[in-house]
Design an enzyme around this catalytic site. Structure first.
Site, PDB file in Angstrom:
ATOM      1  N   TYR A  51       0.831  -1.193   0.000  1.00  0.00           N
ATOM      2  CA  TYR A  51       0.000   0.000   0.000  1.00  0.00           C
ATOM      3  C   TYR A  51       0.870   1.250   0.000  1.00  0.00           C
ATOM      4  O   TYR A  51       1.982   1.249   0.536  1.00  0.00           O
ATOM      5  CB  TYR A  51      -0.942   0.009   1.211  1.00  0.00           C
ATOM      6  CG  TYR A  51      -2.081  -0.981   1.100  1.00  0.00           C
ATOM      7  CD1 TYR A  51      -3.336  -0.589   0.641  1.00  0.00           C
ATOM      8  CD2 TYR A  51      -1.912  -2.322   1.440  1.00  0.00           C
ATOM      9  CE1 TYR A  51      -4.378  -1.497   0.534  1.00  0.00           C
ATOM     10  CE2 TYR A  51      -2.952  -3.243   1.333  1.00  0.00           C
ATOM     11  CZ  TYR A  51      -4.189  -2.813   0.879  1.00  0.00           C
ATOM     12  OH  TYR A  51      -5.226  -3.720   0.771  1.00  0.00           O
ATOM     13  N   GLU A  52       0.349   2.305  -0.604  1.00  0.00           N
ATOM     14  CA  GLU A  52       1.095   3.539  -0.815  1.00  0.00           C
ATOM     15  C   GLU A  52       1.622   4.152   0.477  1.00  0.00           C
ATOM     16  O   GLU A  52       2.622   4.874   0.479  1.00  0.00           O
ATOM     17  CB  GLU A  52       0.182   4.541  -1.536  1.00  0.00           C
ATOM     18  CG  GLU A  52       0.847   5.794  -2.008  1.00  0.00           C
ATOM     19  CD  GLU A  52      -0.123   6.684  -2.768  1.00  0.00           C
ATOM     20  OE1 GLU A  52       0.105   7.899  -2.796  1.00  0.00           O
ATOM     21  OE2 GLU A  52      -1.118   6.167  -3.330  1.00  0.00           O
ATOM     22  N   SER A  53       0.975   3.871   1.585  1.00  0.00           N
ATOM     23  CA  SER A  53       1.377   4.441   2.872  1.00  0.00           C
ATOM     24  C   SER A  53       2.682   3.859   3.394  1.00  0.00           C
ATOM     25  O   SER A  53       3.216   4.332   4.401  1.00  0.00           O
ATOM     26  CB  SER A  53       0.268   4.212   3.904  1.00  0.00           C
ATOM     27  OG  SER A  53      -0.090   2.836   3.950  1.00  0.00           O
TER      28      SER A  53
END
Length: 252
Positions: A51-53
């Site tokens: 995930y981008e986080s």
């Protein structure tokens, strides 16, 4: 006798099937996240969700509400900074698949999530924007898209190119030096589309059970190209539906 299912369930199952065991997948929130998490439960336990986080190898027990959902960090193999996700993992081509959604999609797989309307400064609708999607579309090994099919979403030409697909046809990605293969699969509630090997124009290759060809044609804002070997998508199995519904129930 096949179990009963909705069009959205068919779409989620078909999208999940496209992900193989052992792949690494950069996941967006919403339908892409649902499909990726279903795949990990159904047939790809070694699918690595990114995930981008900065959450690498996340294994959420429910669908995350956003990329900042604590469930992702709690279940991840590692949590790194956002710059590291992009600079070390994504841009060098270390991620197999990017799974994205779109507000608008054109016949060459270009994605718009920025504005609806011809005037950027005064659009009809201002959308959430790019996020990490342009980098995902540029650098992942390939890109899968999942969205509902309608003339409003499937347009001849997107109002704004947020994320580059195949530009105006085969070869445009190479001209720009983009390393990934771009969109190789579009999963909708009506069927599956893949780029033509010669032109890169999205072509209908499968229709979901019970969907008439004329319906898919009318739901597309360009003259839809249809494969000479048009197939029917296998219906969801009872196991796939049970896993999907359990996942949704846990997220309610």
């Amino acid at each position: 006798m096949s179990a009963e299912y909705t069009a959205d369930e068919m779409m989620s199952v078909a999208a999940a099937r496209a992900l193989g065991d052992g792949m690494s997948c950069f996941v967006g929130i919403g339908l892409p996240s649902k499909a990726a998490n279903l795949a990990r439960r159904a047939h790809a336990p070694n699918l690595t969700l990114i995930y981008e986080s900065g959450c690498l190898g996340a294994k959420p027990s429910r669908l995350p509400l956003s990329i900042g959902d604590g469930e992702l960090a709690d279940t991840a193999d590692a949590v790194v900074s956002v710059p590291e996700v992009f600079n070390y993992w994504l841009q060098p081509g270390r991620i197999d698949v990017g799974f994205l959604g779109a507000a608008q999609l054109d016949k060459f797989g270009n994605i718009n999530t920025t504005v609806i309307g011809s005037d950027y400064r005064d659009p009809k609708v201002r959308l959430p924007g790019a996020g990490g999607a342009p980098e995902i579309a540029a650098s992942c090994g390939e890109v899968f898209l999942v969205l509902r099919q309608s003339p409003r979403a499937f347009v001849e030409k997107v109002d704004f190119v947020t994320s580059f697909g195949h530009g105006t046809g085969r070869g445009d990605r190479e001209k720009l030096g983009l390393p990934g293969r771009g969109p190789t699969l579009v999963v909708t509630d009506l069927g599956l589309l893949r780029p033509d090997p010669e032109t890169a124009e999205l072509t209908l290759t499968e229709l979901h059970p019970g969907v008439e060809l004329d319906r898919a044609i009318k739901a597309t804002g360009w003259k839809l190209k249809v494969s000479d070997d048009l197939k029917t998508t296998p219906a969801p199995t009872e196991q796939e539906l049970t896993l999907l519904r359990d996942l949704e129930k846990a997220s309610a």
